[in-house]
Enzyme design. Sequence first.
Site, PDB file in Angstrom:
ATOM      1  N   ARG A 235      92.477 -10.614  14.262  1.00 47.04           N
ATOM      2  CA  ARG A 235      92.695  -9.331  14.934  1.00 47.04           C
ATOM      3  C   ARG A 235      93.798  -9.529  15.975  1.00 47.04           C
ATOM      4  NH1 ARG A 235      90.557  -7.310  11.298  1.00 47.04           N
ATOM      5  NH2 ARG A 235      88.768  -5.923  11.237  1.00 47.04           N
ATOM      6  N   GLU A 264      97.779  -1.187  15.944  1.00 49.93           N
ATOM      7  CA  GLU A 264      98.325  -1.098  14.590  1.00 49.93           C
ATOM      8  C   GLU A 264      98.573   0.360  14.267  1.00 49.93           C
ATOM      9  OE1 GLU A 264      95.778  -3.218  11.873  1.00 49.93           O
ATOM     10  OE2 GLU A 264      96.355  -5.137  12.690  1.00 49.93           O
ATOM     11  N   HIS A 283      98.707  -5.998   7.962  1.00 51.21           N
ATOM     12  CA  HIS A 283      97.248  -6.080   7.815  1.00 51.21           C
ATOM     13  C   HIS A 283      96.880  -6.021   6.324  1.00 51.21           C
ATOM     14  CE1 HIS A 283      93.224  -5.372  10.086  1.00 51.21           C
ATOM     15  NE2 HIS A 283      93.005  -6.011   8.943  1.00 51.21           N
TER      16      HIS A 283
HETATM   17  N1  LIG Z   1      93.511  -9.578   8.167  1.00 50.65           N
HETATM   18  C1  LIG Z   1      92.518  -9.201   7.395  1.00 50.65           C
HETATM   19  O1  LIG Z   1      92.743  -8.527   6.393  1.00 50.65           O
HETATM   20  C2  LIG Z   1      91.103  -9.633   7.717  1.00 50.65           C
HETATM   21  C3  LIG Z   1      90.166  -9.672   6.668  1.00 50.65           C
HETATM   22  C4  LIG Z   1      88.868 -10.086   6.958  1.00 50.65           C
HETATM   23  C5  LIG Z   1      88.510 -10.432   8.244  1.00 50.65           C
HETATM   24  N2  LIG Z   1      89.445 -10.360   9.235  1.00 50.65           N
HETATM   25  C6  LIG Z   1      89.068 -10.748  10.605  1.00 50.65           C
HETATM   26  O2  LIG Z   1      88.764 -12.131  10.600  1.00 50.65           O
HETATM   27  C7  LIG Z   1      87.642 -12.349  11.455  1.00 50.65           C
HETATM   28  C8  LIG Z   1      86.941 -13.637  11.054  1.00 50.65           C
HETATM   29  O3  LIG Z   1      86.402 -13.510   9.759  1.00 50.65           O
HETATM   30  P1  LIG Z   1      85.356 -14.567   9.183  1.00 50.65           P
HETATM   31  O4  LIG Z   1      85.025 -14.080   7.814  1.00 50.65           O
HETATM   32  O5  LIG Z   1      85.858 -15.941   9.278  1.00 50.65           O
HETATM   33  O6  LIG Z   1      84.126 -14.361  10.172  1.00 50.65           O
HETATM   34  P2  LIG Z   1      82.876 -15.321  10.403  1.00 50.65           P
HETATM   35  O7  LIG Z   1      81.891 -14.505  11.166  1.00 50.65           O
HETATM   36  O8  LIG Z   1      82.437 -15.960   9.129  1.00 50.65           O
HETATM   37  O9  LIG Z   1      83.434 -16.473  11.361  1.00 50.65           O
HETATM   38  C9  LIG Z   1      83.832 -16.239  12.677  1.00 50.65           C
HETATM   39  C10 LIG Z   1      83.938 -17.556  13.429  1.00 50.65           C
HETATM   40  O10 LIG Z   1      84.408 -17.272  14.751  1.00 50.65           O
HETATM   41  C11 LIG Z   1      83.680 -18.086  15.653  1.00 50.65           C
HETATM   42  N3  LIG Z   1      83.701 -17.508  17.000  1.00 50.65           N
HETATM   43  C12 LIG Z   1      83.160 -16.344  17.432  1.00 50.65           C
HETATM   44  N4  LIG Z   1      83.374 -16.192  18.761  1.00 50.65           N
HETATM   45  C13 LIG Z   1      84.065 -17.287  19.172  1.00 50.65           C
HETATM   46  C14 LIG Z   1      84.560 -17.735  20.416  1.00 50.65           C
HETATM   47  N5  LIG Z   1      84.406 -17.009  21.526  1.00 50.65           N
HETATM   48  N6  LIG Z   1      85.187 -18.934  20.466  1.00 50.65           N
HETATM   49  C15 LIG Z   1      85.337 -19.687  19.360  1.00 50.65           C
HETATM   50  N7  LIG Z   1      84.893 -19.314  18.138  1.00 50.65           N
HETATM   51  C16 LIG Z   1      84.268 -18.130  18.043  1.00 50.65           C
HETATM   52  C17 LIG Z   1      82.278 -18.162  15.063  1.00 50.65           C
HETATM   53  O11 LIG Z   1      81.588 -19.276  15.583  1.00 50.65           O
HETATM   54  C18 LIG Z   1      82.628 -18.334  13.595  1.00 50.65           C
HETATM   55  O12 LIG Z   1      82.888 -19.689  13.333  1.00 50.65           O
HETATM   56  C19 LIG Z   1      86.814 -11.067  11.289  1.00 50.65           C
HETATM   57  O13 LIG Z   1      85.992 -10.837  12.423  1.00 50.65           O
HETATM   58  C20 LIG Z   1      87.855 -10.001  11.124  1.00 50.65           C
HETATM   59  O14 LIG Z   1      88.165  -9.423  12.385  1.00 50.65           O
HETATM   60  C21 LIG Z   1      90.719  -9.955   8.998  1.00 50.65           C
HETATM   61  O1  LIG Z   2      87.804  -6.731   8.804  1.00 48.69           O
HETATM   62  C1  LIG Z   2      88.234  -6.680   7.641  1.00 48.69           C
HETATM   63  O2  LIG Z   2      87.507  -6.748   6.644  1.00 48.69           O
HETATM   64  C2  LIG Z   2      89.725  -6.547   7.397  1.00 48.69           C
HETATM   65  O3  LIG Z   2      90.448  -6.664   8.585  1.00 48.69           O
HETATM   66  C3  LIG Z   2      90.109  -5.278   6.711  1.00 48.69           C
HETATM   67  O4  LIG Z   2      89.698  -4.182   7.422  1.00 48.69           O
END
Ligand SMILES: NC(=O)c1ccc[n+]([C@@H]2O[C@H](COP(=O)([O-])OP(=O)(O)OC[C@H]3O[C@@H](n4cnc5c(N)ncnc54)[C@H](O)[C@@H]3O)[C@@H](O)[C@H]2O)c1
Ligand SMILES: O=C(O)[C@H](O)CO
Length: 322
Positions: A235, A264, A283
């Site tokens: 994000r 965004e 994104h």
């Molecule tokens: N660009 C995109 O299209 C896209 C797609 C999917 C997800 N995302 C973003 O990616 C993020 C992560 O996704 P994920 O599937 O890996 O999530 P997840 O919940 O599996 O993993 C998140 C990780 O972040 C860590 N974390 C949380 N707070 C923290 C902190 N203060 N300090 C250190 N580590 C911390 C957690 O311990 C965990 O390891 C989502 O929350 C979402 O915002 C973006």
């Molecule tokens: O959070 C997610 O799944 C991606 O950023 C797409 O919205």
Amino acid sequence: MSAKYRVLITDRAWPDCEVEKQELARVDAEVIEAPPGADEQTLIECATGVDAIATCWAQVTQSVIEAAPDCKTIARLGIGLDNIDVKYATSKKIPVTNVPDYCIPEVADHAIALMLASLRNVAFFHHQTKQGIYDLSAAPMPRRVGTLTLGLFGFGLTGQAVAERARAFGMQVIATNSSGNDYGTGTSMVSFDELLEQSDVISIHAPLTEATQHQFDAAAFEKMKPTSLIINTSRGGLIDFDALKSAIQNQSIAGAALDVFDPEPPDLSDPFFQHERVIATPHAAFISSESLDELRAQAARQVADVLVGKDTMNIVNPEALA
Ligand SMILES: NC(=O)c1ccc[n+]([C@@H]2O[C@H](COP(=O)([O-])OP(=O)(O)OC[C@H]3O[C@@H](n4cnc5c(N)ncnc54)[C@H](O)[C@@H]3O)[C@@H](O)[C@H]2O)c1
Ligand SMILES: O=C(O)[C@H](O)CO
């Protein structure tokens, strides 16, 4: 005859809502779509009296939730929950769902693609070639990818998938996350400062929360290696954008490869986006036909389950049901 339930879809990143409509029709729920780009007031009007809200990127604020006193569930059409006031929903006993695993390979591949496009000068050469310049000498001298250390901020589902891919390139992987758990991967778990100081590439895979907002600020960029690259597919709000611009300008880091921004869309007229060591995508990391099929059907099924009182998956605030 009108349907038993009404579900508001606030916005979407795909052409239509046919999949969602089909899934919801099974429980006699009809879909209402907010107009594209709806502001908070419009969302409040659209939410009035609905039984459920499903949202992609629109802000589901306290006021939007208040407009739907019969709301039985709020579904995030995605993973990140930063656009939903989950705390307020919980106080109103409204279960909030997301789909935590629909695009893990896509985002991991995208982070690696951004990394290689930058480290191997692919984006740079592509841009030059399009301008009619065929010149090997113009690009910065790259280092061998397999000699580099990748630091992951956040080691959940996506961070672990990125680690697996990076190891195939011979990279050393270190990581930091809130639990310190390496999930049996043998990855070296380090403090945030160690991550900043030791990494040649940092890739962000943590949610945007009050704790992680502007985690990467001027002080963080100062601790990074001047040759290092930062990648963000998580994000935009995890990075202090002004601090990043200064860090690139002052060469306190060497490059940035970004899929997410705050806000965004970002202001693309900012000269930052013309910088030769900056790569940007809109994104797009989560997108594939497979990931969207999974996401849309699963999110809609979760809404349908809650509407008919069935247990459902992926409730992120189980305390709402207590
Ligand atoms: N660009 C995109 O299209 C896209 C797609 C999917 C997800 N995302 C973003 O990616 C993020 C992560 O996704 P994920 O599937 O890996 O999530 P997840 O919940 O599996 O993993 C998140 C990780 O972040 C860590 N974390 C949380 N707070 C923290 C902190 N203060 N300090 C250190 N580590 C911390 C957690 O311990 C965990 O390891 C989502 O929350 C979402 O915002 C973006
Ligand atoms: O959070 C997610 O799944 C991606 O950023 C797409 O919205």
